[in-house]
Each structure stands twice: as structure tokens, then as C-alpha cells.
Motif scaffolding. Structure first.
Motif, PDB file in Angstrom:
ATOM      1  N   LYS A 155       9.306  56.358  24.119  1.00  0.00           N
ATOM      2  CA  LYS A 155       8.097  55.207  24.262  1.00  0.00           C
ATOM      3  C   LYS A 155       7.915  54.494  22.573  1.00  0.00           C
ATOM      4  O   LYS A 155       8.605  55.309  21.828  1.00  0.00           O
ATOM      5  CB  LYS A 155       6.900  55.646  24.348  1.00  0.00           C
ATOM      6  N   ASP A 159       5.891  48.543  21.154  1.00  0.00           N
ATOM      7  CA  ASP A 159       5.447  48.380  22.224  1.00  0.00           C
ATOM      8  C   ASP A 159       4.596  48.929  22.054  1.00  0.00           C
ATOM      9  O   ASP A 159       3.125  48.459  23.718  1.00  0.00           O
ATOM     10  CB  ASP A 159       6.636  48.937  23.167  1.00  0.00           C
ATOM     11  N   GLU A 162       1.181  47.699  20.466  1.00  0.00           N
ATOM     12  CA  GLU A 162       0.742  45.625  20.300  1.00  0.00           C
ATOM     13  C   GLU A 162       0.167  45.590  21.618  1.00  0.00           C
ATOM     14  O   GLU A 162      -0.862  45.115  21.338  1.00  0.00           O
ATOM     15  CB  GLU A 162       2.199  45.050  20.300  1.00  0.00           C
ATOM     16  N   GLN A 163       0.358  46.595  22.619  1.00  0.00           N
ATOM     17  CA  GLN A 163      -0.240  46.388  24.058  1.00  0.00           C
ATOM     18  C   GLN A 163      -2.150  47.216  23.713  1.00  0.00           C
ATOM     19  O   GLN A 163      -2.744  46.405  24.390  1.00  0.00           O
ATOM     20  CB  GLN A 163      -0.092  47.292  24.783  1.00  0.00           C
ATOM     21  N   ASN A 164      -2.268  47.588  22.301  1.00  0.00           N
ATOM     22  CA  ASN A 164      -3.651  47.697  22.131  1.00  0.00           C
ATOM     23  C   ASN A 164      -3.996  46.776  20.531  1.00  0.00           C
ATOM     24  O   ASN A 164      -5.096  47.327  20.172  1.00  0.00           O
ATOM     25  CB  ASN A 164      -3.825  49.314  22.097  1.00  0.00           C
ATOM     26  N   ASN A 165      -3.205  46.303  20.752  1.00  0.00           N
ATOM     27  CA  ASN A 165      -3.690  45.652  19.260  1.00  0.00           C
ATOM     28  C   ASN A 165      -3.624  45.972  18.142  1.00  0.00           C
ATOM     29  O   ASN A 165      -4.805  45.996  17.253  1.00  0.00           O
ATOM     30  CB  ASN A 165      -4.974  44.186  19.480  1.00  0.00           C
TER      31      ASN A 165
END
Length: 359
Positions: A155, A159, A162-165
Motif C-alpha cells: 500500500k 493513497d 488521502e482516503q482519510n483526508n
């Protein structure tokens, strides 16, 4: 015999999972009923059985992961003095390499946030692949391996965050994040492990069942028992019940005691084969016994039929004889009456008045 089979099929349809589960382990005599199951019902039973196994394994994996995470967190607090993350780049302890052993499962945790060549990264991957499990934290990504998964999960920080800001990180924010997201992490671990384990174990068990079904089919033909492959497959699926239960028990014991059995997989296969062979032979024995009983019933029915036929013939003969005697008696009476009438006609009428006489 057809009525008996239809009755057993109705009984099998009404039988629940847990009752079939218990009978699959302790009642060889019930395998004849399992052979009458439809492929759909057998497949549903197999899916439920695998689901139980997968829930246990996923729970153990999550428990093991929680222990590892606690050790990692403790190690992190004690040994990570500096951490920063920004624009997809992670720096730990001024990019110095850190390596630690967590436990027997997650044997290696390697942290190296320096600028590495592709050759160095591949070397790290190879090292991780040779372990049962572990973590590798690099400059722009992390790699993770679990003993339940063959490959390595990779991972990118960017990526994922950024999904969790999340744009930046430091040591304290990670500590807070782990504390706040611990439950979520465990749920994700359980669900991920469940999906991966269920898929892998289903394929493995299905292949075992297909192979055992072929074995059962061959044995049935060898003992001159006409058994469809679908019936042999159903028998094979139920024969895997005890091995899977033992697999669950072994996984639990192994988790909490560390005890291992060298030839467990061989024992797993041997038990399933024993169940298949034994159940086929019992089905054959029951079939012969039932055929003998049917022959006895047919013999009794034939004897009763003959006795009834003889009785009927006797009654008909007696009726004919009686009728013949009655006809003879009637004939005698008729002849006797005719003789009497003739005699009366031949006797003269003495004392009758002569015609034309005045006397």
C-alpha cells in the motif's frame, strides 16, 4: 423399495444443518441418507461448514494481530524518536534502518525510510516473503504479509491517507490515530482475513471433496454398488466434517500453546478417506440386507398368493361338486316324478260308473 427411498429423501430435506453436522461425525449409518441429498443441499452444507471454520480462523488471526499491534505500539513508543510524513514521504529516526522481532508470527518489522534502489526494495520483499508474516515500512509505502495469505500486500501511504483526508503526520498523531482506530483496524483485519480465507479454503475443500467423490465412486463400482457420482460427492462432503473440526481444534491449540503436528495434513486426508470407504461399505451392506428382506417379502407374498389361489380353486371345486350333486338330485327327483306319473296313468279306474249304465 422406491417408497423407502422417497421417504428417506423427504426426511433428508427436513433435516437441519446442526443435526446433519453431528450425524456426519458419529453416525456412519446415516451416510446412506446423505447420498440421497441434492447437490444444492450438499453445497449449502459445505459453505456453512467452511464459514464456521473461517470465522474461527479469522478470529484467531485478529487476536494474533491485536497482540502484534500492541507489541508494535509499545516498541514504537520506546524506540521511534522521530517521525514525520508529508507529501507521500515518510521519515523515521532520520532515515536510519530499524529492525525488530515482534513474535513468532510477525517475525520481522523492518523500517527503512532512506532512498532505496529497486534492487534493495526487491531484496527486502524477498526477505519478507520468506517469513510467515511481517511489516516493511519504506519511504513511500508499506508492505505487509500474513501467514494466511500467500502474497505480500503493498500500500502507498499517499493513497491510503488521502482516503482519510490526512496530509501530514507526526509521532503523537499516529499514537492518537492508533488509539482511536483500533476497533476499526480489528474489524478490517477480521473482514479481510475472512474473505481471503473463505475463498482459499473453499477452493481447497471443494477440490478435496471432488477427489474423495471420485474415490467413493470407484469403490462403489468395485463392490458392485450402483452409486451416482453426485451421491458419492455428497458422501465425500460430509466425510470432511470431522477433519475440518479437527483442523479448527488444531488451529486453536496451535495459537495458544504453539504445539504443532508434523503430519496433520496427512491425518486430515486419511480420516476423510476412512469415512468415505467405511460409509460406502456400510451403504453396500445395507443395500444387500434390504434386498434380502425384499426377497423374503416377495417369497412370502408369492406363497400367500399360491395359498390364496389354491383356496380359491378348492372353493370353486367344492362349488362345482355341490352344483353337480344338486343337479343329480334334481335329475333323480325329476325321473322319480316322471315314473310316478306314468304308473298312475297305467292303473285302471276301478269302481267308476260305466258309460250308459243305470246301475
Amino acid at each position: 423399495e422406491e417408497k423407502i427411498i422417497m421417504s428417506k429423501q423427504d426426511k433428508v430435506k427436513k433435516e437441519g444443518f446442526f443435526r446433519a453436522f453431528i450425524k456426519s461425525i458419529k453416525d456412519f449409518d446415516k451416510y446412506e441418507d446423505f447420498a440421497l441429498e441434492s447437490i444444492g443441499k450438499t453445497t449449502v452444507y459445505l459453505l456453512k461448514l467452511i464459514a464456521i471454520f473461517t470465522v474461527v480462523i479469522s478470529s484467531l488471526t485478529t487476536y494474533r494481530f491485536s497482540k502484534a499491534l500492541n507489541k508494535i505500539t509499545a516498541y514504537y513508543d520506546d524506540n521511534i524518536s522521530q517521525l514525520s510524513y508529508e507529501d507521500g514521504v515518510l521519515e523515521i529516526n532520520n532515515n536510519q534502518k530499524v529492525e525488530a522481532t515482534v513474535d513468532d508470527i510477525y517475525q520481522n518489522v523492518i523500517i527503512d525510510t532512506s532512498e532505496l534502489t529497486n534492487e534493495q526494495i526487491e531484496k527486502y520483499k524477498e526477505e519478507l516473503q520468506n517469513k510467515n508474516g511481517g511489516f516493511l515500512l519504506l519511504r513511500d509505502k508499506f508492505l505487509y504479509k500474513n501467514e494466511m495469505v500467500q502474497g505480500i500486500t503493498e500500500k502507498n501511504y499517499k493513497d491510503l491517507l488521502e482516503q482519510n483526508n490526512i496530509q501530514t503526520l507526526d509521532k503523537q498523531s499516529i499514537t492518537n490515530m492508533i488509539a482511536e482506530s483500533q476497533t476499526k483496524i480489528y474489524i478490517v483485519t477480521f473482514v479481510t482475513t475472512f474473505i481471503l480465507t473463505f475463498s482459499a479454503f473453499f477452493i481447497s475443500v471443494l477440490l478435496d471433496a471432488l477427489a474423495l467423490g471420485i474415490l467413493g465412486f470407484i469403490i462403489a463400482r468395485g463392490v458392485k454398488l450402483k452409486l451416482r457420482y453426485g451421491a458419492a460427492f455428497s458422501v465425500a462432503v460430509h466425510s470432511l466434517t470431522l477433519p475440518i473440526v479437527l483442523n479448527i481444534i488444531y488451529a486453536i491449540i496451535k495459537e495458544f500453546t504453539g504445539c504443532t503436528v508434523k503430519y496433520f495434513q496427512t491425518m486430515y486426508t486419511a480420516i476423510a478417506c476412512i469415512y468415505v470407504v467405511t460409509s460406502i461399505l456400510i451403504i453396500r451392506s445395507d443395500y444387500i440386507k434390504r434386498q434380502n428382506e425384499l426377497e423374503k417379502i416377495k417369497s412370502v407374498q408369492e406363497r400367500v398368493r399360491e395359498e390364496l389361489e389354491q383356496q380359491r380353486q378348492k372353493e370353486e371345486d367344492e362349488e362345482a361338486k355341490k352344483k353337480e350333486e344338486e343337479e343329480k338330485e334334481n335329475q333323480k327327483k325329476k325321473e322319480k316324478k316322471q315314473k310316478k306319473d306314468k304308473d298312475e296313468k297305467d292303473i285302471p279306474n276301478i269302481g267308476s260308473k260305466p258309460e250308459g249304465s243305470n246301475v
